[in-house]
Design a protein around this motif. Structure first.
Motif, short mmCIF file in Angstrom:
data_model
loop_
_atom_site.label_atom_id
_atom_site.label_comp_id
_atom_site.label_asym_id
_atom_site.label_seq_id
_atom_site.Cartn_x
_atom_site.Cartn_y
_atom_site.Cartn_z
N ALA A 149 34.54 40.48 40.36
CA ALA A 149 35.92 40.66 39.88
C ALA A 149 36.80 41.26 40.97
CB ALA A 149 35.91 41.57 38.63
N ILE A 150 36.23 42.21 41.72
CA ILE A 150 37.02 42.81 42.81
C ILE A 150 37.37 41.75 43.85
CG2 ILE A 150 36.97 44.50 44.69
CD1 ILE A 150 35.11 46.21 42.97
N ALA A 151 36.40 40.89 44.20
CA ALA A 151 36.65 39.84 45.18
C ALA A 151 37.69 38.86 44.68
CB ALA A 151 35.35 39.12 45.52
N ARG A 152 37.66 38.53 43.36
CA ARG A 152 38.62 37.58 42.81
C ARG A 152 40.03 38.17 42.82
NH1 ARG A 152 36.46 37.10 38.25
NH2 ARG A 152 37.82 38.59 37.16
N ASP A 153 40.16 39.44 42.42
CA ASP A 153 41.49 40.06 42.35
C ASP A 153 42.11 40.28 43.73
OD1 ASP A 153 41.15 40.06 39.64
OD2 ASP A 153 40.57 42.20 39.51
N LEU A 154 41.30 40.64 44.70
CA LEU A 154 41.82 40.94 46.04
C LEU A 154 41.76 39.74 46.99
CD1 LEU A 154 40.31 44.51 46.63
CD2 LEU A 154 42.59 43.89 45.81
N ARG A 155 41.28 38.60 46.47
CA ARG A 155 41.17 37.39 47.27
C ARG A 155 40.33 37.62 48.53
NH1 ARG A 155 44.85 33.55 45.57
NH2 ARG A 155 46.45 34.32 44.12
N LEU A 156 39.18 38.25 48.35
CA LEU A 156 38.23 38.52 49.43
C LEU A 156 36.89 37.91 49.08
CD1 LEU A 156 39.01 42.31 50.02
CD2 LEU A 156 39.81 40.40 51.42
N SER A 157 36.07 37.72 50.09
CA SER A 157 34.71 37.24 49.82
C SER A 157 33.86 38.39 49.33
CB SER A 157 34.12 36.64 51.10
OG SER A 157 33.90 37.65 52.06
N ARG A 158 32.83 38.05 48.56
CA ARG A 158 31.94 39.09 48.04
C ARG A 158 31.19 39.79 49.17
NH1 ARG A 158 29.07 35.53 43.47
NH2 ARG A 158 29.74 33.90 44.92
N LYS A 159 30.97 39.07 50.29
CA LYS A 159 30.29 39.69 51.43
C LYS A 159 31.14 40.83 52.02
CE LYS A 159 28.41 38.53 55.98
NZ LYS A 159 28.19 37.45 56.97
N VAL A 160 32.46 40.58 52.11
CA VAL A 160 33.35 41.61 52.64
C VAL A 160 33.41 42.79 51.68
CG1 VAL A 160 35.75 42.12 53.24
CG2 VAL A 160 34.69 39.99 53.99
N VAL A 161 33.43 42.51 50.37
CA VAL A 161 33.50 43.59 49.39
C VAL A 161 32.24 44.45 49.47
CG1 VAL A 161 33.60 44.12 46.93
CG2 VAL A 161 35.04 42.31 47.88
N ARG A 162 31.07 43.82 49.57
CA ARG A 162 29.83 44.59 49.68
C ARG A 162 29.83 45.46 50.95
NH1 ARG A 162 27.57 39.48 48.22
NH2 ARG A 162 26.90 39.44 46.01
N LYS A 163 30.34 44.88 52.05
CA LYS A 163 30.35 45.64 53.31
C LYS A 163 31.27 46.86 53.21
CE LYS A 163 30.77 44.99 58.29
NZ LYS A 163 31.03 44.03 59.38
N ALA A 164 32.40 46.70 52.52
CA ALA A 164 33.31 47.83 52.34
C ALA A 164 32.68 48.90 51.47
CB ALA A 164 34.62 47.34 51.73
N ILE A 165 31.91 48.49 50.45
CA ILE A 165 31.26 49.46 49.56
C ILE A 165 30.17 50.23 50.30
CG2 ILE A 165 29.83 49.68 47.49
CD1 ILE A 165 31.37 47.27 46.36
N ARG A 166 29.43 49.55 51.17
CA ARG A 166 28.32 50.20 51.87
C ARG A 166 28.78 51.01 53.10
NH1 ARG A 166 24.78 44.61 51.83
NH2 ARG A 166 24.32 44.59 49.57
#
Length: 504
Positions: free
Chosen positions: A22-39
């Motif tokens: 959901a975060i990737a869909r709302d921010l128009r980012l890939s899930r890989k980038v979202v995971r990297k930001a979280i870690r």
């Protein structure tokens, strides 16, 4: 690359239970980038490339390493700029950009350092007592004098304790200019510090040895002894040892000489610079004593300075030969000297603003100094003994063209008129200046002209009459003088001298 605000939002929404999808869909980012930001630790989202690809430099890497190695072995003045190295590679077929070469050379230099701490520009702050030292340096600045562009040599002096500055522009960077800058600088500061800090300029240092050992120029040492200053030379290429004046050069260039200054003469420029030094000191806060301006710190330092008893006679002396036309060549110009020095060797003492020509202990010429080239500076009075024998040269002689005569002589010249006879008469009066002086000759001319007589004979007669000694005053006889023993007339006394026969 994500901005910090986006990374913080991703981490905050994920901590609130929002799924990664959901975060990737709302921010128009890939899930890989979202995971990297979280870690990422503490929101850091930096990218560091471990291996630098060299698509363009690769085939030329060995050649570039050779050029960089050869360049590092050269003397500092002979080293090639990186733009030149890039151009050499392009001549051999390299098609990459200049930035690629520049970045590679920087990594190459970093890799050659044995210790990461080597070549780090770290310095120790210096502290000076009031009246302890000053620093001196030169800079080159572009100005406009009398409508023409000119590059002047600017002398910089700075008191190390109060940070007071003095700046003066010169057309040359020669030794006599150094002497003049010191005399004016010490007069401006109101005293002399105990020590002077210099770089290894040729006008001060003759030889540089290992460490701090130096052989100073003889005349420079005489100046230092005159002002009771201990000269200290910096290490070669170690500008931080006189960092205050080095920084002053950059500061003064930006605040005084930009935009380009325009003045009618060098004297006007120097007058403005001196006023600006005073204004700058009154406005600038002291870098260490924040509650004081530089001018206030300068006033506090002035009592600690040595008194300046008299300016140093700052000349640079050279020997020159006088030509048959009574001229010497000096600094790409020619100057006239007295006729008695023709075809002899003389000593020229060059000052910042004038030259003095000496024949032994006698001064045979003094002229304002000119800094152009191929000019001839005449003093017509130097040729007066020659003119007495060759009066015809008065008309076409180069020294006499446009001669600005004193008022009485100019008036006599007009009265006598033109022609060979008039020239001879006028030269006869001129030659009297050598023996009687200009004031006496002008007074005789005025007396003759007031009597409506424009004659050389009358003027010379007046001068001769004034040269005669005054008549001796007769002694005053006292009429009522009385003798204590008045004489008695007695002719018989002579008969006693002649003998008895004479008496008979």
């Amino acid at each position: 690359m994500l901005v910090v605000e986006t990374v913080v939002r991703i981490r905050r929404e994920h901590a609130g239970g929002k799924p990664i999808k959901a975060i990737a869909r709302d921010l128009r980012l890939s899930r890989k980038v979202v995971r990297k930001a979280i870690r990422a630790p503490e929101g850091a989202f930096d990218y560091h490339r471990s291996v630098q690809p060299l698509p363009r430099i690769g085939p030329f890497q060995e050649r570039l390493d050779t050029l960089l190695t050869e360049n590092e072995a050269r003397h500092r003045r002979d080293r090639l700029r990186m733009t030149r190295i890039h151009d050499l590679l392009r001549r051999e077929g390299f098609e990459g950009s200049y930035d690629a070469v520049r970045r590679y050379s920087r990594r190459w230099a970093d890799a050659r350092r044995k210790d990461p701490g080597d070549d780090v520009a770290a310095f120790i702050p210096l502290l000076f007592k009031p009246g302890e030292a000053y620093q001196f340096d030169w800079s080159h600045e572009d100005v406009e004098i009398a409508g023409k562009p000119m590059r002047v040599k600017v002398a910089h002096m700075r008191l190390c304790a109060s940070r007071a500055v003095y700046v003066r522009a010169y057309p040359r960077e020669t030794q006599e200019m150094v002497f003049d800058a010191h005399a004016r600088g010490f007069a401006f500061f109101g005293g002399v510090p105990l020590r002077g800090i210099y770089d290894n300029m040729k006008t001060a240092v003759t030889s540089v040895f290992v460490g701090k050992e130096r052989v100073f120029n003889r005349r420079f040492l005489v100046m230092a002894d005159h002002y009771m200053v201990e000269p200290t030379a910096c290490s070669p290429a170690a500008g931080w040892e006189k960092g205050q004046v080095e920084n002053q050069v950059q500061t003064i260039r930006g605040r005084f000489f930009q935009p380009r200054l325009r003045f009618a003469s060098l004297e006007d420029l120097n007058g403005w610079l001196e006023a600006e030094c005073l204004r700058w000191a009154a406005m600038q806060a002291h870098p260490e004593q924040k509650d004081m301006t530089v001018a206030e710190a300068w006033d506090a330092e002035r009592p600690a300075l040595q008194p300046m008893l008299a300016p140093f006679d700052g000349f640079h002396e050279t020997s020159h030969a006088v030509t048959g036309t009574c001229l010497i060549s000096f600094d790409r110009n020619r100057y006239s000297v007295a006729a008695r020095a023709a075809r002899r060797a003389v000593q020229v003492r060059a000052y910042a603003d004038r030259i003095v020509v000496r024949l032994g202990d006698e001064v045979v010429a003094e002229h304002p100094r000119h800094f152009g080239r191929d000019r001839t500076i005449y003093d017509p009075w130097h040729y007066l003994p020659v003119l007495a024998h060759k009066p015809g040269a008065l008309r076409n002689g180069a020294p006499f063209q446009g001669w600005d005569l004193p008022p009485a002589l100019a008036r006599l010249r007009r009265k006598l008129g033109s022609g060979d006879e008039a020239d001879r008469r006028f030269v006869r009066v001129l030659t009297a200046v050598s023996s009687d002086g200009l004031e006496a000759v002008e007074a005789a001319i005025r007396e003759a002209l007031d009597a409506s007589t424009a004659s050389d004979e009358v003027i010379l007669n007046i001068l001769s009459r004034r040269r005669e000694p005054p008549p001796v005053r007769p002694l005053d006889v006292v009429a009522d003088l009385q003798l204590s023993h008045p004489p008695i007339a007695d002719c018989a006394r002579y008969d006693t001298v002649r003998g008895l026969d004479a008496a008979a």
